[in-house]
Design an enzyme around this catalytic site. Structure first.
Site, PDB file in Angstrom:
ATOM      1  N   ASN A  51       0.796  -1.193   0.053  1.00  0.00           N
ATOM      2  CA  ASN A  51       0.013   0.068   0.025  1.00  0.00           C
ATOM      3  C   ASN A  51       0.944   1.249  -0.004  1.00  0.00           C
ATOM      4  O   ASN A  51       0.583   2.227  -0.649  1.00  0.00           O
ATOM      5  CB  ASN A  51      -0.952  -0.089   1.219  1.00  0.00           C
ATOM      6  CG  ASN A  51      -1.557   1.314   1.411  1.00  0.00           C
ATOM      7  OD1 ASN A  51      -2.456   1.850   0.974  1.00  0.00           O
ATOM      8  ND2 ASN A  51      -0.800   1.866   2.817  1.00  0.00           N
ATOM      9  N   LYS A  99       2.614   2.920 -11.451  1.00  0.00           N
ATOM     10  CA  LYS A  99       1.284   2.027 -11.089  1.00  0.00           C
ATOM     11  C   LYS A  99       1.079   1.082 -12.478  1.00  0.00           C
ATOM     12  O   LYS A  99       0.354   0.133 -12.137  1.00  0.00           O
ATOM     13  CB  LYS A  99       0.147   2.921 -10.617  1.00  0.00           C
ATOM     14  CG  LYS A  99       0.514   3.888  -9.461  1.00  0.00           C
ATOM     15  CD  LYS A  99       0.304   2.808  -8.204  1.00  0.00           C
ATOM     16  CE  LYS A  99       0.329   3.689  -6.776  1.00  0.00           C
ATOM     17  NZ  LYS A  99       0.382   2.923  -5.598  1.00  0.00           N
ATOM     18  N   TYR A 124       4.148   8.725 -11.357  1.00  0.00           N
ATOM     19  CA  TYR A 124       3.228   8.039 -10.709  1.00  0.00           C
ATOM     20  C   TYR A 124       2.366   7.120 -11.608  1.00  0.00           C
ATOM     21  O   TYR A 124       2.239   5.939 -11.350  1.00  0.00           O
ATOM     22  CB  TYR A 124       2.339   9.045  -9.990  1.00  0.00           C
ATOM     23  CG  TYR A 124       1.224   8.540  -9.148  1.00  0.00           C
ATOM     24  CD1 TYR A 124       1.626   7.781  -7.840  1.00  0.00           C
ATOM     25  CD2 TYR A 124       0.020   8.527  -9.429  1.00  0.00           C
ATOM     26  CE1 TYR A 124       0.608   7.229  -6.990  1.00  0.00           C
ATOM     27  CE2 TYR A 124      -1.100   7.984  -8.592  1.00  0.00           C
ATOM     28  CZ  TYR A 124      -0.655   7.384  -7.437  1.00  0.00           C
ATOM     29  OH  TYR A 124      -1.813   6.846  -6.674  1.00  0.00           O
ATOM     30  N   THR A 130      -6.757  11.550   2.259  1.00  0.00           N
ATOM     31  CA  THR A 130      -5.309  11.420   2.661  1.00  0.00           C
ATOM     32  C   THR A 130      -4.614  12.381   2.748  1.00  0.00           C
ATOM     33  O   THR A 130      -4.768  13.163   1.703  1.00  0.00           O
ATOM     34  CB  THR A 130      -4.913   9.967   2.207  1.00  0.00           C
ATOM     35  OG1 THR A 130      -4.480  10.219   0.836  1.00  0.00           O
ATOM     36  CG2 THR A 130      -5.713   8.922   2.575  1.00  0.00           C
TER      37      THR A 130
END
Ligand code: NDP
Length: 249
Positions: free
Chosen positions: A78, A149, A145, A178
């Site tokens: 995670n 991913k 990113y 978050t």
């Protein structure tokens, strides 16, 4: 008893996952660079996943502390970072390296060490890689990113095809309130053209809470047809359950 190894356990989705899994009586091991107060006295490894080559040793240390009678062991990759935010001609080389290391190389080494470590352990095994919609859609300003991913998704497909006795899924979790989202909102429109949309997500209250997302991920891992699911998934568009009697693979 089920055991869960969760990276990025100090905040956000990872912390909510650990909180809920512990509350349900599972054996939970957290990994992050910082340890929040609620982890005091619990099974937490303060570890920087940038220390890539030390990951197999970490997995061996974790394995040593697991209860003998564990029935299912799940690794949840995670921990992640969206940085560097900015067009690729303006990305700091160290930030690119750190992104790929944390989002892709560390999960690959963790998966590899997990599969090797528990090869002879007779219990159910699973890996849940936390991916992103950015693996599958283009976001200008997030090249590292998106690439990391997308790599994580495809790595998961290959693991799945290699047919180890470990069920692997790579799942995009939605958009969650978050620190990572706060970091995105603090960037600037020159670096990230969709900045306004991401600020609107917060203002209009459409972000999920980490607790909601954690509950949905736990629901996913508990599905009777979990082992039949595709290796690349989106938490917002999960397939309907396989019919009873077809989920016995
Ligand atoms: P947060 O930024 O809130 O938390 C990230 C976690 O990763 C923290 O616990 C942090 O702990 C840990 N971490 C960061 N760097 C390292 C490192 N070098 N070594 C070990 N641990 C590290 O992120 P989220 O909870 O938002 O994200 C979790 C996952 O979900 C990520 O993979 C992210 O890409 C993905 N995701 C999130 C979305 C969202 O909207 N929030 C959307 C789509 C995907 P510490 O700093 O203590 O090390």
């Amino acid at each position: 008893m089920d055991a869960y190894i969760v990276t990025g356990a100090s905040k956000g989705i990872g912390q909510a996952l650990c909180r809920q899994l512990s509350r349900s009586g599972h054996f939970v091991i957290g990994i992050a660079r910082s340890q929040s107060k609620e982890w005091s006295g619990k099974r937490f490894f303060v570890f920087d996943l940038a220390r890539l080559l030390e990951i197999p040793r970490l997995m061996a240390d974790i394995a040593e502390g697991l209860p003998e009678d564990v029935q299912r062991i799940t690794l949840i990759n995670n921990a992640g970072t969206v940085e560097p935010i900015g067009f690729s001609d303006n990305n700091d080389p160290e930030a690119i390296q750190a992104n790929i290391n944390l989002n892709l190389t560390a999960p690959m080494i963790l998966c590899s060490a997990f599969i090797a470590q528990f090869k002879s352990k007779e219990c159910e095994k699973a890996i849940v890689n936390i991916s992103s919609g950015a693996a599958r859609k283009i976001y200008q300003g997030w090249s590292a990113y998106c690439a990391s991913k997308a790599g994580l998704d495809h790595y998961s497909r290959v693991l799945d095809a290699e047919g180890a006795d470990v069920k692997v899924v790579s799942i995009a979790p939605g958009i969650i309130d978050t620190d990572m989202q706060a970091q995105i909102r603090e960037s600037n429109a020159e670096d990230f053209p969709l900045l306004g949309r991401f600020r609107d997500y917060k203002d209009t209250g459409i972000l999920s809470t980490p607790e909601e997302t954690a509950a949905e991920l736990i629901g996913l891992m508990g599905r009777s047809d979990f082992r039949l699911l595709d290796p690349v998934l989106d938490l917002r568009t999960l397939p309907p359950y396989e019919k009873e009697g077809t989920s016995d693979q």
